[in-house]
Design an enzyme around this catalytic site. Structure first.
Site, PDB file in Angstrom:
ATOM      1  N   CYS A 113      36.988 -21.681  63.882  1.00 54.47           N
ATOM      2  CA  CYS A 113      38.057 -21.426  64.856  1.00 54.47           C
ATOM      3  C   CYS A 113      37.676 -21.854  66.265  1.00 54.47           C
ATOM      4  O   CYS A 113      38.556 -22.047  67.109  1.00 54.47           O
ATOM      5  CB  CYS A 113      38.444 -19.951  64.838  1.00 54.47           C
ATOM      6  SG  CYS A 113      39.104 -19.435  63.253  1.00 54.47           S
ATOM      7  N   HIS A 250      42.179 -18.901  71.595  1.00 50.47           N
ATOM      8  CA  HIS A 250      42.372 -19.116  70.162  1.00 50.47           C
ATOM      9  C   HIS A 250      43.316 -18.032  69.646  1.00 50.47           C
ATOM     10  O   HIS A 250      43.174 -16.855  69.985  1.00 50.47           O
ATOM     11  CB  HIS A 250      41.020 -19.038  69.439  1.00 50.47           C
ATOM     12  CG  HIS A 250      41.161 -18.932  67.952  1.00 50.47           C
ATOM     13  ND1 HIS A 250      41.945 -19.801  67.216  1.00 50.47           N
ATOM     14  CD2 HIS A 250      40.637 -18.043  67.067  1.00 50.47           C
ATOM     15  CE1 HIS A 250      41.883 -19.453  65.948  1.00 50.47           C
ATOM     16  NE2 HIS A 250      41.111 -18.399  65.820  1.00 50.47           N
ATOM     17  N   ASN A 280      47.146 -17.894  62.494  1.00 48.87           N
ATOM     18  CA  ASN A 280      45.838 -18.416  62.917  1.00 48.87           C
ATOM     19  C   ASN A 280      45.641 -19.800  62.283  1.00 48.87           C
ATOM     20  O   ASN A 280      45.462 -19.904  61.072  1.00 48.87           O
ATOM     21  CB  ASN A 280      44.741 -17.444  62.477  1.00 48.87           C
ATOM     22  CG  ASN A 280      43.347 -17.893  62.886  1.00 48.87           C
ATOM     23  OD1 ASN A 280      43.155 -19.014  63.341  1.00 48.87           O
ATOM     24  ND2 ASN A 280      42.383 -17.012  62.717  1.00 48.87           N
TER      25      ASN A 280
HETATM   26  N1  ACO Z   1      49.547  -5.884  53.872  1.00 45.54           N
HETATM   27  C1  ACO Z   1      49.604  -4.553  53.722  1.00 45.54           C
HETATM   28  N2  ACO Z   1      48.509  -3.783  53.708  1.00 45.54           N
HETATM   29  C2  ACO Z   1      47.307  -4.382  53.874  1.00 45.54           C
HETATM   30  C3  ACO Z   1      47.195  -5.773  54.039  1.00 45.54           C
HETATM   31  C4  ACO Z   1      48.379  -6.517  54.033  1.00 45.54           C
HETATM   32  N3  ACO Z   1      48.379  -7.860  54.195  1.00 45.54           N
HETATM   33  N4  ACO Z   1      45.887  -6.075  54.170  1.00 45.54           N
HETATM   34  C5  ACO Z   1      45.219  -4.927  54.101  1.00 45.54           C
HETATM   35  N5  ACO Z   1      46.055  -3.897  53.908  1.00 45.54           N
HETATM   36  C6  ACO Z   1      45.746  -2.473  53.801  1.00 45.54           C
HETATM   37  C7  ACO Z   1      44.345  -2.238  53.299  1.00 45.54           C
HETATM   38  O1  ACO Z   1      44.301  -2.306  51.900  1.00 45.54           O
HETATM   39  C8  ACO Z   1      44.057  -0.855  53.823  1.00 45.54           C
HETATM   40  O2  ACO Z   1      44.677   0.080  52.969  1.00 45.54           O
HETATM   41  P1  ACO Z   1      43.966   1.497  52.668  1.00 45.54           P
HETATM   42  O3  ACO Z   1      43.857   2.166  54.000  1.00 45.54           O
HETATM   43  O4  ACO Z   1      44.923   2.131  51.718  1.00 45.54           O
HETATM   44  O5  ACO Z   1      42.640   1.138  52.077  1.00 45.54           O
HETATM   45  C9  ACO Z   1      44.812  -0.836  55.156  1.00 45.54           C
HETATM   46  O6  ACO Z   1      45.770  -1.892  55.089  1.00 45.54           O
HETATM   47  C10 ACO Z   1      43.904  -1.056  56.341  1.00 45.54           C
HETATM   48  O7  ACO Z   1      43.025  -2.160  56.071  1.00 45.54           O
HETATM   49  P2  ACO Z   1      41.999  -2.681  57.132  1.00 45.54           P
HETATM   50  O8  ACO Z   1      41.333  -3.892  56.616  1.00 45.54           O
HETATM   51  O9  ACO Z   1      41.149  -1.561  57.581  1.00 45.54           O
HETATM   52  O10 ACO Z   1      43.012  -3.102  58.288  1.00 45.54           O
HETATM   53  P3  ACO Z   1      42.733  -3.373  59.784  1.00 45.54           P
HETATM   54  O11 ACO Z   1      43.488  -2.426  60.622  1.00 45.54           O
HETATM   55  O12 ACO Z   1      41.275  -3.585  60.076  1.00 45.54           O
HETATM   56  O13 ACO Z   1      43.441  -4.792  59.959  1.00 45.54           O
HETATM   57  C11 ACO Z   1      42.869  -7.119  60.136  1.00 45.54           C
HETATM   58  C12 ACO Z   1      43.002  -5.907  59.221  1.00 45.54           C
HETATM   59  C13 ACO Z   1      44.246  -7.473  60.678  1.00 45.54           C
HETATM   60  C14 ACO Z   1      42.314  -8.302  59.369  1.00 45.54           C
HETATM   61  C15 ACO Z   1      41.923  -6.716  61.310  1.00 45.54           C
HETATM   62  O14 ACO Z   1      40.716  -6.230  60.813  1.00 45.54           O
HETATM   63  C16 ACO Z   1      41.687  -7.837  62.225  1.00 45.54           C
HETATM   64  O15 ACO Z   1      42.534  -8.218  63.003  1.00 45.54           O
HETATM   65  N6  ACO Z   1      40.459  -8.396  62.220  1.00 45.54           N
HETATM   66  C17 ACO Z   1      40.129  -9.506  63.041  1.00 45.54           C
HETATM   67  C18 ACO Z   1      39.943 -10.635  62.157  1.00 45.54           C
HETATM   68  C19 ACO Z   1      40.727 -11.843  62.514  1.00 45.54           C
HETATM   69  O16 ACO Z   1      41.678 -11.867  63.259  1.00 45.54           O
HETATM   70  N7  ACO Z   1      40.268 -12.891  61.940  1.00 45.54           N
HETATM   71  C20 ACO Z   1      40.831 -14.144  62.114  1.00 45.54           C
HETATM   72  C21 ACO Z   1      39.813 -15.135  61.809  1.00 45.54           C
HETATM   73  S1  ACO Z   1      38.492 -14.993  62.908  1.00 45.54           S
HETATM   74  C22 ACO Z   1      38.934 -15.668  64.216  1.00 45.54           C
HETATM   75  O17 ACO Z   1      39.721 -16.547  64.202  1.00 45.54           O
HETATM   76  C23 ACO Z   1      38.364 -15.144  65.410  1.00 45.54           C
END
Ligand code: ACO
Length: 323
Positions: A113, A250, A280
């Protein structure tokens, strides 16, 4: 001193838009969950005939037209991508051939990224060293091809697309009101490589593999890494958040962007936000966002622009450029 001035920009998106609601008909997710966690409303997904090379070529042609030059005026092509058409040769040489360019050199650069920030920095250093007069820098990706469409925690986050800028050597006086790239700072730390990676490759599995991510771990590190490198850019130039006209980060996640802007005291109206429309798109996200801000008239000659990215590796970096 020589400065790398942005002569033109352009972008290309796949034909097909996929909304959150459409995704929710195929996988167990919802528009509400995706928007709340990421700010993403839709993304563009490449059709089978659309590749990293075809999107990159289209973005390059748009940037050449915007700059009012032809490929004969370009010395070098740098393509930032993690989704090349083939393991080798570099997709950049495919784009070179598609553009009808027989001279100069073309190569790919891979920093996930952060790829566009790494590529524009590399191009700037070729130009400042006097080794190139004009460089075409492209960020192009087809991340849809490396997603595990059964994994709802990752497949909802990414999209496809391409963007490009042309940098030209011009004389500056060496002050921060010069046009062109004023400073750039790159970082990486490979000890984080298992937090965001693809579980395949030529020398390990002989497969392409799928993207794997520990989302919370990425989130945890992102804001600190981004702000650290931006503060280094401010320190070197004596510029501050107040001097910035546009912050073009980004586009991974709205929450990361908002938190970074807040920590740096960058006013929200200066933030160019496209993650809602594009998802993304990895190395393509910054040049796609540049294209949006140029096309809608926000980004104008003389504006001070802060580019920033963080991604797999981890890699991260920041560039200050006066348009
Ligand atoms: N739809 C519905 N529910 C979902 C989904 C989905 N697509 N994905 C996960 N869940 C559920 C999980 O199963 C979990 O359920 P549970 O509580 O019953 O176990 C719940 O949602 C929470 O899951 P988490 O993974 O803890 O969710 P979080 O709040 O951390 O959000 C996310 C996930 C959006 C990926 C977050 O961690 C994030 O933004 N991380 C940054 C990573 C990123 O943006 N990466 C991009 C690439 S890196 C870069 O470019 C910099």
């Amino acid at each position: 001193m020589i400065r790398s001035v942005v002569l033109g920009s352009g972008a290309a998106k796949p034909r097909t838009v996929v909304t959150n609601a459409e995704l929710a008909t195929k996988i167990d997710t919802s528009d509400e969950w995706i928007q709340q966690r990421t700010g993403i409303k839709q993304r563009y997904i490449a059709e089978p005939d659309e590749t990293t090379a075809s999107l990159g070529e289209a973005a390059a042609r748009a940037a050449l037209a915007d700059a009012g030059i032809t490929v004969d005026d370009i010395d070098m092509i740098l393509l930032a991508t993690s989704t090349p058409d083939n393991t080798f040769p570099a997709t950049a040489v495919n784009i070179q051939d598609r553009l009808g360019m027989k001279h100069g050199a073309a190569f790919d650069l891979q920093a996930v990224c952060s790829g566009f920030v790494f590529a524009i920095t590399t191009a700037d250093n070729y130009i400042k060293a006097g080794r190139a007069k004009r460089i075409l820098v492209i960020g192009a990706e087809t991340f849809s091809r490396i997603l595990d469409w059964e994994d709802r925690t990752t497949c909802v986050l990414f999209g496809d697309g391409a963007g490009a800028v042309i940098l030209e050597a011009q004389e500056g006086v060496g002050l921060s009101n010069d046009r062109g790239i004023l400073t750039s700072h790159l970082r990486s730390d490979g000890s984080h490589r298992d937090k965001l990676y693809v579980d395949g490759g030529p020398s390990s599995t002989q497969t392409v593999g799928h993207l794997r991510m520990q989302g919370r771990e990425v989130f945890k590190h992102a804001v600190a890494m981004i702000t650290d490198v931006i503060e280094a850019a401010f320190e070197e130039t004596g510029l501050t958040a107040e001097d910035i006209d546009w912050f073009i980060p980004h586009q991974a996640n709205r929450r990361i962007i908002d938190a970074s802007a807040k920590k740096l005291n960058i006013a929200s109206e200066k933030v160019v936000l496209t993650v809602d429309q594009h998802g993304n798109t990895s190395a393509a996200s910054i040049p796609l966002a540049i294209d949006v801000a140029v096309s809608d008239g926000r980004l104008k000659e003389g504006d001070l622009v802060l580019l920033e990215a963080m991604g797999g590796g981890f890699t991260w970096g920041a560039v200050l450029v006066r348009w």
